[in-house]
Design a protein around this motif. Structure first.
Motif, mmCIF file in Angstrom:
data_model
loop_
_atom_site.group_PDB
_atom_site.id
_atom_site.type_symbol
_atom_site.label_atom_id
_atom_site.label_comp_id
_atom_site.label_asym_id
_atom_site.label_seq_id
_atom_site.Cartn_x
_atom_site.Cartn_y
_atom_site.Cartn_z
ATOM 1 N N THR A 425 0.834 -1.195 0.000
ATOM 2 C CA THR A 425 0.000 0.000 0.000
ATOM 3 C C THR A 425 0.869 1.245 0.000
ATOM 4 O O THR A 425 2.083 1.178 0.182
ATOM 5 N N ARG A 426 0.227 2.390 -0.131
ATOM 6 C CA ARG A 426 0.935 3.657 -0.141
ATOM 7 C C ARG A 426 1.334 4.100 1.260
ATOM 8 O O ARG A 426 1.932 5.163 1.430
ATOM 9 N N ASN A 427 0.989 3.286 2.259
ATOM 10 C CA ASN A 427 1.446 3.597 3.605
ATOM 11 C C ASN A 427 2.409 2.540 4.095
ATOM 12 O O ASN A 427 2.826 2.565 5.241
ATOM 13 N N GLY A 428 2.719 1.577 3.243
ATOM 14 C CA GLY A 428 3.564 0.465 3.647
ATOM 15 C C GLY A 428 5.013 0.897 3.843
ATOM 16 O O GLY A 428 5.390 2.013 3.515
ATOM 17 N N PRO A 429 5.849 -0.020 4.373
ATOM 18 C CA PRO A 429 7.234 0.347 4.680
ATOM 19 C C PRO A 429 8.187 0.318 3.490
ATOM 20 O O PRO A 429 9.292 0.823 3.585
ATOM 21 N N ILE A 430 7.778 -0.278 2.358
ATOM 22 C CA ILE A 430 8.712 -0.418 1.244
ATOM 23 C C ILE A 430 8.279 0.473 0.083
ATOM 24 O O ILE A 430 7.223 0.268 -0.506
ATOM 25 N N GLU A 431 9.113 1.466 -0.234
ATOM 26 C CA GLU A 431 8.916 2.310 -1.418
ATOM 27 C C GLU A 431 7.459 2.719 -1.609
ATOM 28 O O GLU A 431 6.892 2.551 -2.686
ATOM 29 N N ASN A 432 6.871 3.254 -0.593
ATOM 30 C CA ASN A 432 5.432 3.455 -0.643
ATOM 31 C C ASN A 432 4.988 4.501 -1.666
ATOM 32 O O ASN A 432 3.815 4.574 -1.994
ATOM 33 N N TRP A 433 5.937 5.309 -2.200
ATOM 34 C CA TRP A 433 5.515 6.269 -3.232
ATOM 35 C C TRP A 433 5.132 5.551 -4.513
ATOM 36 O O TRP A 433 4.571 6.158 -5.402
ATOM 37 N N ASN A 434 5.462 4.249 -4.618
ATOM 38 C CA ASN A 434 5.067 3.473 -5.789
ATOM 39 C C ASN A 434 3.865 2.600 -5.523
ATOM 40 O O ASN A 434 3.547 1.720 -6.309
ATOM 41 N N GLY A 435 3.206 2.814 -4.383
ATOM 42 C CA GLY A 435 2.098 1.941 -4.021
ATOM 43 C C GLY A 435 0.870 2.175 -4.889
ATOM 44 O O GLY A 435 0.691 3.237 -5.470
ATOM 45 N N THR A 436 -0.018 1.165 -4.949
ATOM 46 C CA THR A 436 -1.215 1.278 -5.769
ATOM 47 C C THR A 436 -2.194 2.279 -5.170
ATOM 48 O O THR A 436 -2.325 2.404 -3.963
ATOM 49 N N ARG A 437 -2.895 2.971 -6.055
ATOM 50 C CA ARG A 437 -3.915 3.915 -5.609
ATOM 51 C C ARG A 437 -5.299 3.295 -5.643
ATOM 52 O O ARG A 437 -6.254 3.890 -5.155
ATOM 53 N N THR A 438 -5.425 2.111 -6.276
ATOM 54 C CA THR A 438 -6.759 1.537 -6.446
ATOM 55 C C THR A 438 -6.995 0.349 -5.522
ATOM 56 O O THR A 438 -8.114 -0.029 -5.301
ATOM 57 N N GLY A 439 -5.918 -0.257 -5.010
ATOM 58 C CA GLY A 439 -6.073 -1.471 -4.211
ATOM 59 C C GLY A 439 -5.815 -2.734 -5.008
ATOM 60 O O GLY A 439 -6.040 -3.835 -4.515
ATOM 61 N N TYR A 440 -5.334 -2.549 -6.279
ATOM 62 C CA TYR A 440 -5.066 -3.722 -7.119
ATOM 63 C C TYR A 440 -3.787 -3.496 -7.916
ATOM 64 O O TYR A 440 -3.338 -2.370 -8.091
ATOM 65 N N ALA A 441 -3.240 -4.606 -8.410
ATOM 66 C CA ALA A 441 -2.098 -4.514 -9.323
ATOM 67 C C ALA A 441 -2.314 -5.528 -10.438
ATOM 68 O O ALA A 441 -3.079 -6.474 -10.290
ATOM 69 N N ILE A 442 -1.615 -5.331 -11.552
ATOM 70 C CA ILE A 442 -1.763 -6.262 -12.683
ATOM 71 C C ILE A 442 -1.028 -7.558 -12.374
ATOM 72 O O ILE A 442 0.072 -7.542 -11.839
ATOM 73 N N ARG A 443 -1.628 -8.668 -12.752
ATOM 74 C CA ARG A 443 -0.912 -9.931 -12.705
ATOM 75 C C ARG A 443 -0.753 -10.508 -14.110
ATOM 76 O O ARG A 443 0.202 -11.217 -14.396
ATOM 77 N N LYS A 444 -1.679 -10.154 -14.997
ATOM 78 C CA LYS A 444 -1.628 -10.713 -16.365
ATOM 79 C C LYS A 444 -0.309 -10.341 -17.036
ATOM 80 O O LYS A 444 0.158 -9.207 -16.924
ATOM 81 N N PHE A 445 0.284 -11.272 -17.730
ATOM 82 C CA PHE A 445 1.561 -11.154 -18.437
ATOM 83 C C PHE A 445 2.770 -11.187 -17.519
ATOM 84 O O PHE A 445 3.897 -11.126 -18.003
ATOM 85 N N MET A 446 2.559 -11.259 -16.182
ATOM 86 C CA MET A 446 3.740 -11.365 -15.333
ATOM 87 C C MET A 446 4.122 -12.838 -15.227
ATOM 88 O O MET A 446 3.265 -13.693 -15.055
ATOM 89 N N ASP A 447 5.407 -13.087 -15.290
ATOM 90 C CA ASP A 447 5.888 -14.459 -15.216
ATOM 91 C C ASP A 447 5.795 -14.942 -13.777
ATOM 92 O O ASP A 447 6.442 -14.369 -12.905
#
Lengths: 617, 630
Positions: A425-447
């Protein structure tokens, strides 16, 4: 005397040097690092090399950092609002244009295709090679023109390359119809020249030419390019040049019949397709869908024209994993699926095997929104609690279970809980400026290979530029438009069975068309379809214009529960799911009719006074 | 907290430079004053680079444990080491032959010179790289992994051939005149346009040597009037958007690249430049006139100079006027069509005198230059207030700042009265804290407001990041063994835009913190904070051609300044004392560089030459030292 001799000889030497330096070709140095045009076109390998470069015009293919679906109701781009989604494009404010269809990029490639065809036309190399190369050049020229056509409408048809000393570079836009016919003629040429040739993987083939032709015919037959429909768009109603945007006469049935015939012929070849021959829902729809988009384990049979990536070459499209995975994996979550998309996946009833549309007002659905959904949901999207790859070393300490964490939870004991922000999330401890704004991320096409750590490893998943399922959908659409509902339903069900969904219940009319459209959107998610589909079906105002919906997830500890390290678990937590509209400061979506046809840049209009701007600008 | 470390490997860049010169001068017998000179120069340059990147580790603290802190080790950088090595080798040779003749016939002095010079340079380059080193113990290519092995190589050759000469005459060192010429040939141009002819003349008149002057006007110890006009050629032009020279732009040539076919990179060829078969040297026409003299018994020297330079036939690729449907920008070849004028004045005054045993000198100098573009490549149809013609090089387009929408009431009223007025710059509605822009132009290119803010409301400003006036004041005093020198310098007329990568990813300036609209402070001057260019009033960005897009005048910083550049106080211990220990000269000194600066803005170093301020600021340095001569 000695001095005299020495002086004279010195003078002679120096004069000799001076005279020797007056060789005329002293200044004719050679370009040591470049091949001359003449040498290239006289050599079979170098000629092939020039034509092969055309494929670089595909750029990242579908696997760009900003997926094309970010310009639709399916997804949101993490790094900057897209003006076209706010109805805000203008000739000097073009919004994030991508080089797969952008004006300057396409015409640069079209020039290369024109040079290839001109040089091959007078080549004295082996005719089998020349014809094959010409076929590839015709295909790519048609491909690039179609990218321009479906984005801008009718465009200038440049059929030969200009010399730098030309005095007049002005050229007018050709009508929509002329562009379609030009592209179709190029594709017919390509299909002919490439027939019965075995081509290397990555090159155009005769089947690719046929499949692209079906795509072009489908778009041309669509509602948007029928003059009666064009007039209903507010910006086009009084536009003086509607011939640039569509046909001048309506001919619905004849055009759709062309699509149906061509698509049927392609389907009858029986050469492509993965798992499209089932008669009942597949047991493992998730794996089938994953194989089809990874082009693996049989899924390669879907590919008609692809853009491949290899670990031997570092290319941006190969970084799709890092660009799109969550910040909890040190990724950038660049293209984020919206709640609007997630809500469209059907919910399955485990016992009866039927499917129904998901609804937040259905208490069973709302209580466990991520349970028993369309298998394609699990294969396409990373959501709260989804199992994924092993975390990186720093993440593993926080989440040893390798499950996506999109919410705000609690840890410790229920009596004195500590707030805990999910890793992704955007409040998480790791690089949170890159966190999702919608609550989801893409999985399609990821290996999904756990050995591939996306943050610093490239993937070799190919980008399916044209795949068989699209041809099937185009056939279905043509059947629906011509009233052949039975055929349409048969093929629609084959696609649904592959991913484990039951047969459709609709039998015809607007309901069946709507079902088809939703099916196409979910099946061909993130494949550069929705942006154009929403426009050609003229449903853009009620789809692309919708505000982005996101989800806020909270998990509170149930009384008596103690959880030191967070893990998704309904025994320990009460989860609440709140769907809301995204802050308008992030992207305030609104549809403006002028966005049906994006503008040509002011720079280009100034340089070419024969260009006519699209309506509304 | 990570600042710098050498735990990530190294990047070594070693360069070897050998420069040799030889000269032979022969006095031709029987003709006094006639000489033949030969010059040879051979330069060799070798650059070797070795870059070794290793995995490294960062330890992060969990934020809670204190007595026995729990540290998690995370790998960063490449998973396995990479090694890159390159070798660049250049050889340049120059041969020159000159005939010269100097003679005096009574009060007439004549010089004559003619020569030819040829230069040739050859370069070759190759590099090699490997990844996936099993261990970081041995940093040699043979020890790397056997996949993704890389290498590349290239070469170039360049040549120039120049003929030149000069004829000079002076009478009693009172009237001086000179005519010179060059015929330069360069490999950059097509065969038919290789050579350019560049003549020049200069003349001088030492007025103070005239008899009527010497007899009647004692005021001037020296007075000289001089003037010159000359041409020079330039063949250095780059490819568009690039730092590479536009070599062989008259030939159709292809570059190499790759594409994945059958799972492996396959060679491809791509067009380098669309050739232009006829282009040639740029010409700079430089003329100047000056008056120099010495007055007041040699105490005051002065120079007053005015100059006028016109560069014509400037080589540029017409990327602003050729449409993409014709030839894409990066492929355009250079064409001769630009014209730029520089005119200005310079002055210098130096006073030296003494009062008793104190000697002192004061000098003041300055130059004022106006730079104007006369002919340039621009899209046709640009409104007159946006054209770069008539403005200096580097003058950009800006939206004009007109205050802030500081209260919600103001915003609501505006949005109601002018819905979507700012959509041309990407703002569908106005929010509180947004910046106001002046509505300057309308869609038809006329300079009248049209109620919308879009590209037509940008105005070309007259300033660039190059100052128009630069000057200095120097001051020196010597008394007995003490010496003091002071140098002040200043410049006016330069402007740069404030651009920082501030936002969630980077820090903000103190200045930005102090100057912003907030909910508690409804500033009417400063806008809301921006996150890395995410608002329409953010200040824009520079593209690869140095052109600013979307800039506005709020972010312009005036770079006028005066700086105490150098102040030095020294004392030389009397020779009588130091010679006793065998030292001829012992001087102790204290000096300061960049001691203080008065500048309109306190953010950037005002001497910055970069248009967006990205310039490492100069430090104030105080030195104490001694210099000893034996």
């Amino acid at each position: 005397m000695k001095t005299y001799l020495r002086n004279i000889s010195a003078i002679v030497i120096v004069s000799g040097v001076l005279l020797a330096s007056c060789k005329k070709d002293f200044l004719s140095t050679k370009p040591l690092n470049q091949a001359s045009a003449d040498a290239t076109w006289a050599d079979p390998n170098l000629s092939t090399a020039f034509v092969t470069e055309l494929y670089n015009g595909l750029s990242t293919g579908l696997l760009d950092q900003m997926n094309n679906d970010c310009l639709t109701d399916n997804a949101l781009f993490n790094f900057g609002k897209q003006d076209i989604m706010e109805g805000n494009v203008s000739p000097d404010h073009l919004s994030g244009l991508q080089d797969r269809y952008e004006w300057n990029a396409m015409y640069a490639r079209i020039r290369s295709a024109n040079i290839s065809l001109e040089q091959l036309g007078k080549s004295s190399l082996d005719s089998a090679l020349v014809n094959r190369l010409k076929g590839e050049a015709y295909f790519m020229r048609a491909y690039f023109y179609n990218q321009l056509l479906r984005f801008y409408g009718g465009v200038p048809l440049v059929k030969s390359s200009y010399s730098a000393t030309a005095t007049d570079f002005t050229i007018a836009r050709s009508s929509y119809e002329d562009c379609v016919n030009f592209i179709l003629s190029d594709l017919d040429q390509a299909a002919g020249l490439l027939s019965n040739k075995t081509m290397d993987k990555g090159r155009a083939t005769t089947d690719a030419a046929k499949a692209l032709k079906i795509r072009v015919l489908t778009y041309a037959a669509s509602a948007l390019h029928d003059p009666a429909n064009l007039k209903t768009i507010s910006t086009v109603g009084s536009y003086a040049h509607p011939e640039l945007l569509g046909y001048t006469t309506s001919d619905h049935d004849a055009r759709w019949l062309q699509v149906q015939t061509a698509a049927k012929a392609f389907l009858d070849m029986g050469k492509y397709g993965y798992m499209l021959n089932l008669s009942a829902p597949a047991a493992d729809g998730f794996t089938n869908y994953q194989n089809s988009y990874l082009s693996r384990n049989g899924g390669e049979a879907e590919l008609i024209f692809a853009r491949y990536f290899s670990n031997a070459k570092d290319e941006w499209g190969a970084w799709y994993g890092r660009n799109n995975c969550t910040n909890g994996y040190h990724g950038w979550t660049s293209s984020e699926p919206t709640q609007n998309l997630v809500d469209d996946y059907e919910a399955l009833d485990g016992t009866t095997g039927t499917a129904h549309d998901f609804s937040w007002s259905n208490p069973a659905d709302a209580a466990a929104p991520y349970a028993n959904r369309d298998p394609r949901f699990y294969a396409s999207i990373l959501y709260d609690g989804a199992p994924w790859k092993p975390r990186t070393a720093d993440g593993a300490g926080i989440d040893p279970y390798n499950e996506i964490q999109m919410g705000t939870y609690q840890t410790g004991s229920a009596a004195s809980p500590q707030p805990y922000f999910g890793l992704d999330t955007r409040n998480g401890p790791i690089e949170n400026w890159n966190g999702t704004r919608t609550g989801y991320a893409i999985r399609k096409f990821m290996d999904p290979n756990p050995a591939i750590q996306d943050q610093n490893t490239r993937s070799e998943v190919p980008s399916p530029q044209i795949r068989y399922t699209e041809v099937v959908f185009n056939y279905i659409e043509a059947c629906l438009e011509l009233g052949d509902n039975a055929d349409a339903i048969t093929w629609l069900n084959k696609i649904r069975f592959r991913c484990g969904l039951p047969a459709v219940t609709e039998t015809g009319g607007a309901a069946l068309v709507n079902r088809y459209r939703r099916e196409r959107n979910k099946e061909m998610l993130f494949e550069e379809q929705r942006f154009f589909d929403a426009r050609r079906w003229m449903i853009a105002p009620t789809t692309l214009g919708n505000k982005v919906k996101i989800i806020k997830i909270t998990g509170t500890l149930k009384p008596g529960a103690t959880v030191p390290i967070y893990r998704y678990n309904t025994t320990n937590y009460n989860y609440t799911y709140t769907v809301q509209e995204i802050d308008p400061g992030v992207e305030n979506r609104a549809w403006a009719d002028k966005a049906y046809f994006p503008p040509i840049s002011r720079d280009e209009m100034n340089k070419n006074n024969k260009l006519i701007q699209n309506p509304g600008y | 907290m990570l600042i710098t470390t050498n735990a990530t490997g190294y990047d070594r860049d070693t360069r070897y430079v050998v420069q040799t010169n030889g000269k032979i001068v022969i006095d031709v017998p029987y003709v006094p004053g006639l000489k033949v000179t030969g010059n040879v120069a051979i330069d060799k340059y070798i650059k070797e680079e070795k870059s070794w990147q290793t995995p490294w580790y960062v330890y992060s603290w969990d934020g809670q444990s204190t007595t026995n802190p729990v540290l998690t080790k995370v790998a960063r950088g490449p998973a396995q080491a990479h090694l890159f090595q390159s070798d660049e080798d250049q050889l340049s040779t120059m041969l020159e032959g000159i005939i010269s003749y100097d003679h005096s016939f009574g009060s007439h002095n004549v010089t004559f010179l003619a020569g030819v010079q040829k230069e040739k340079s050859n370069q070759s380059y190759f590099d090699a790289s490997r990844k996936y080193f099993a261990s970081t113990a041995i940093d040699q290519l043979s020890w790397g992994g056997n996949t993704e092995i890389g290498n590349s190589g290239s070469a170039w050759e360049r040549a120039r051939l120049n003929y030149f000469g000069r004829v000079g005459y002076n009478y009693k060192e009172k009237y001086l005149a000179e005519f010179l010429w060059r015929a330069d040939g360069s490999y950059m141009f097509p065969t038919t346009h290789r050579f350019g002819f560049f003549p020049g003349i200069s003349a001088g008149w030492r007025i103070s040597e005239e008899n009527f002057f010497k007899d009647n006007i004692k005021f001037f110890q020296n007075l000289k009037l001089r003037g010159s006009w000359g041409q020079m050629g330039n063949d250095q032009v780059n490819r568009p958007h690039s730092n590479d020279l536009a070599e062989y732009a008259y030939l159709p040539l292809y570059n190499t690249s790759t594409y994945i076919i059958n799972g492996a990179p396959t060679q491809t060829l791509t067009e380098g430049t669309a050739p232009n078969p006829s282009f040639t040297w740029e010409t700079a026409n430089n003329s100047d006139a000056a008056l120099e003299g010495t007055i007041l018994n040699g105490k005051l020297d002065f120079v007053l100079e005015a100059f006028y330079n016109v560069r014509t036939n400037i080589l540029w690729a017409p990327t602003a006027s050729v449409p993409a449907t014709g030839i894409p920008g990066p492929l355009l070849p250079p064409k001769n069509y630009g014209k730029v004028t520089n005119k200005g004045v310079e002055f210098q005054f130096n006073w030296h005198d003494k009062i008793g045993e104190v000697r002192y000198n004061v000098g003041i100098n300055g130059s004022y230059i106006k730079n104007r573009i006369n002919v340039w490549d621009e899209p046709p149809g640009l409104p007159s207030y946006q054209t770069s013609i008539g403005h200096p090089i580097g003058a950009q387009l800006y939206y004009v700042y007109d205050g802030i929408f500081s209260t919600q009431a103001e915003v609501d009223a505006f949005n109601q009265a002018h819905p979507g007025a700012y959509s041309g710059v990407g703002a569908s509605t106005i929010r509180v804290g947004d910046m106001k822009f002046k509505d300057i132009g309308s869609d038809d290119g006329q300079k009248k407001p049209d109620g919308k803010i879009d590209g037509y409301d940008q105005v070309r400003m007259d300033a660039s990041h190059t100052p128009t006036f630069q000057g200095g004041l120097n001051f020196g005093v010597q008394y007995k063994g003490f010496d003091l020198t002071v140098l002040l310098q200043g410049a006016t007329g330069a402007q740069i835009t404030l651009q920082t990568e501030s936002g969630t990813i980077g820090n903000f300036l103190q200045w930005s913190y102090d100057h912003r609209w907030t909910v508690d402070n409804h500033s009417t001057k400063d806008p809301r904070t921006v996150d890395r260019n995410n608002q329409f009033f953010s200040g824009g960005y520079y593209d690869s051609n140095g052109v600013l897009h979307g800039g506005n005048t709020y972010w312009l910083l005036n770079m006028n300044y005066v700086r105490l550049k150098n102040i030095e106080l020294g004392y030389t211990i009397p020779v009588s004392i130091t010679s006793k220990v065998g030292i001829n000269n012992l001087r102790l000194y204290a000096n300061g560089l960049n001691v203080f600066t008065l500048a309109k803005q306190k953010i950037y170093d005002p001497e910055s030459t970069s248009s967006d301020g990205h310039y490492y600021p100069q430090a104030r340095v105080i030195n104490l030292g001694a210099s000893v001569k034996f």
